[in-house]
Design an enzyme around this catalytic site. Sequence first.
Site, PDB file in Angstrom:
ATOM      1  N   ASN A   1      -5.080  70.501 -42.081  1.00 25.57           N
ATOM      2  CA  ASN A   1      -5.524  70.062 -40.734  1.00 25.57           C
ATOM      3  C   ASN A   1      -4.131  70.351 -39.690  1.00 25.57           C
ATOM      4  OD1 ASN A   1      -6.607  67.907 -38.660  1.00 25.57           O
ATOM      5  ND2 ASN A   1      -4.437  67.375 -39.158  1.00 25.57           N
TER       6      ASN A   1
ATOM      7  N   TYR B   1      -4.496  81.074 -30.008  1.00 24.09           N
ATOM      8  CA  TYR B   1      -5.248  79.721 -30.545  1.00 24.09           C
ATOM      9  C   TYR B   1      -6.579  80.048 -31.108  1.00 24.09           C
ATOM     10  CZ  TYR B   1      -6.728  75.004 -31.378  1.00 24.09           C
ATOM     11  OH  TYR B   1      -7.091  73.681 -31.837  1.00 24.09           O
TER      12      TYR B   1
ATOM     13  N   LYS C   1      -7.891  80.254 -35.023  1.00 21.71           N
ATOM     14  CA  LYS C   1      -8.954  79.538 -35.622  1.00 21.71           C
ATOM     15  C   LYS C   1     -10.001  80.232 -36.246  1.00 21.71           C
ATOM     16  CE  LYS C   1      -6.920  75.495 -35.097  1.00 21.71           C
ATOM     17  NZ  LYS C   1      -6.484  74.681 -36.531  1.00 21.71           N
TER      18      LYS C   1
HETATM   19  P1  NAD Z   1      -1.796  66.304 -32.997  1.00 25.86           P
HETATM   20  O1  NAD Z   1      -0.863  67.565 -32.268  1.00 25.86           O
HETATM   21  O2  NAD Z   1      -2.026  65.021 -32.586  1.00 25.86           O
HETATM   22  O3  NAD Z   1      -1.495  66.753 -34.395  1.00 25.86           O
HETATM   23  C1  NAD Z   1      -1.048  67.967 -35.114  1.00 25.86           C
HETATM   24  C2  NAD Z   1      -0.447  67.565 -36.404  1.00 25.86           C
HETATM   25  O4  NAD Z   1       0.097  68.860 -37.182  1.00 25.86           O
HETATM   26  C3  NAD Z   1       0.708  66.529 -36.556  1.00 25.86           C
HETATM   27  O5  NAD Z   1       0.451  65.730 -37.783  1.00 25.86           O
HETATM   28  C4  NAD Z   1       1.750  67.240 -36.859  1.00 25.86           C
HETATM   29  O6  NAD Z   1       2.873  66.947 -37.470  1.00 25.86           O
HETATM   30  C5  NAD Z   1       1.381  68.670 -37.665  1.00 25.86           C
HETATM   31  N1  NAD Z   1       2.308  69.614 -37.324  1.00 25.86           N
HETATM   32  C6  NAD Z   1       2.644  70.249 -36.221  1.00 25.86           C
HETATM   33  N2  NAD Z   1       3.595  71.300 -36.519  1.00 25.86           N
HETATM   34  C7  NAD Z   1       3.716  71.146 -38.025  1.00 25.86           C
HETATM   35  C8  NAD Z   1       4.380  71.884 -38.853  1.00 25.86           C
HETATM   36  N3  NAD Z   1       5.238  72.857 -38.241  1.00 25.86           N
HETATM   37  N4  NAD Z   1       4.453  71.502 -40.175  1.00 25.86           N
HETATM   38  C9  NAD Z   1       3.656  70.679 -40.373  1.00 25.86           C
HETATM   39  N5  NAD Z   1       2.647  69.887 -39.839  1.00 25.86           N
HETATM   40  C10 NAD Z   1       2.804  70.089 -38.418  1.00 25.86           C
HETATM   41  O7  NAD Z   1      -2.948  67.420 -32.776  1.00 25.86           O
HETATM   42  P2  NAD Z   1      -4.705  67.145 -33.645  1.00 25.86           P
HETATM   43  O8  NAD Z   1      -5.436  67.452 -32.108  1.00 25.86           O
HETATM   44  O9  NAD Z   1      -4.704  65.891 -34.214  1.00 25.86           O
HETATM   45  O10 NAD Z   1      -4.826  68.562 -34.146  1.00 25.86           O
HETATM   46  C11 NAD Z   1      -5.015  68.618 -35.449  1.00 25.86           C
HETATM   47  C12 NAD Z   1      -6.058  69.539 -35.789  1.00 25.86           C
HETATM   48  O11 NAD Z   1      -7.215  69.777 -35.053  1.00 25.86           O
HETATM   49  C13 NAD Z   1      -5.146  71.040 -35.393  1.00 25.86           C
HETATM   50  O12 NAD Z   1      -5.368  72.139 -36.524  1.00 25.86           O
HETATM   51  C14 NAD Z   1      -5.984  71.336 -34.205  1.00 25.86           C
HETATM   52  O13 NAD Z   1      -5.870  72.775 -34.018  1.00 25.86           O
HETATM   53  C15 NAD Z   1      -7.211  70.982 -34.474  1.00 25.86           C
HETATM   54  N6  NAD Z   1      -8.234  70.789 -33.022  1.00 25.86           N
HETATM   55  C16 NAD Z   1      -7.769  69.799 -32.194  1.00 25.86           C
HETATM   56  C17 NAD Z   1      -8.583  69.828 -31.061  1.00 25.86           C
HETATM   57  C18 NAD Z   1      -8.266  68.497 -30.002  1.00 25.86           C
HETATM   58  O14 NAD Z   1      -8.812  68.740 -29.000  1.00 25.86           O
HETATM   59  N7  NAD Z   1      -7.364  67.827 -30.381  1.00 25.86           N
HETATM   60  C19 NAD Z   1      -9.625  70.584 -30.949  1.00 25.86           C
HETATM   61  C20 NAD Z   1     -10.066  71.420 -31.881  1.00 25.86           C
HETATM   62  C21 NAD Z   1      -9.020  71.465 -33.083  1.00 25.86           C
END
Ligand code: NAD
Length: 250
Positions: free
Chosen positions: A93, A158, A162
């Site tokens: 994730n 980005y 993905k």
């Molecule tokens: P967030 O920024 O709240 O969380 C990101 C997580 O990744 C955190 O737990 C952080 O500690 C971890 N992380 C960041 N850099 C890291 C590293 N170098 N090593 C290990 N861990 C690391 O974001 P989120 O929205 O919860 O995103 C989670 C996933 O969902 C991501 O892959 C993101 O691309 C995807 N996503 C999010 C959205 C959205 O709208 N929020 C939409 C589509 C996909």
Amino acid sequence: MDITLKDKVAIVTGGTRGIGFAIVKKFVEAQAKVVIWGSRMETAEAALVKLREAFPDCDAMAMAPSLTDQKQVREAMEEVVRKYGRIDILANNAGISQSIPLENYTDEDLDRIIDLNIKAVFVCSKAAAAHMKEAGEGCIINTSSVVSFYGQGLGCMYPASKSAVNGLTRSLSRELGPHGIRVNAVAPGVTRTDMVAALPESMVAPLLERIPLARMGEAEDIAKAALFLASDMASYITGAVIPVDGGAIL
Ligand code: NAD
């Protein structure tokens, strides 16, 4: 029938906050033993404390291996197997987003997103698959994004990263399926987490207008789909990239 992950062991990368922490909580609710992987031990430990406040009886641990380091990831998984005896579920994730205009991309920007969004998924899947193959079963769930289908106006790496996650999902489902390992992805739309809070309003507002369910996604919405894919309810589903986006028409 309730969805259960009783006796299953799950690792969630980026499990400290946002979608990852919501997945951790859903898995714990379903009675899995959960390993939170964070980028730093302090944040992973802090998430574990928060988890234990909500679920005092949960069986969970926190770790912070570097996700792009094959040796660290392999050793961390060996530690999980020493403690819990198995790895049933890997949720890849952790991820970062970008909204950088093409002309401003630096080498560091490129490396950061390729490393975390693509290489880490590969490294963690490779290490987990070794244990899952031995067990003859397992499940990998990747967090993609709906922009992997549509692209986005800024931060082209980005959606590209993905799309690579989707490619890994489909390819690994074919390679690992004969070993009893299912590999799927959830593709969230705009979801209320720190990641979206960091995006410019001008980027988020137009997206919200195009969501038939007329609201932003919550981290729990995505976690529910991850739980479904992790469970026996999805026993015949592999290689799927499932949009969880309120029907967004981007
Ligand atoms: P967030 O920024 O709240 O969380 C990101 C997580 O990744 C955190 O737990 C952080 O500690 C971890 N992380 C960041 N850099 C890291 C590293 N170098 N090593 C290990 N861990 C690391 O974001 P989120 O929205 O919860 O995103 C989670 C996933 O969902 C991501 O892959 C993101 O691309 C995807 N996503 C999010 C959205 C959205 O709208 N929020 C939409 C589509 C996909």
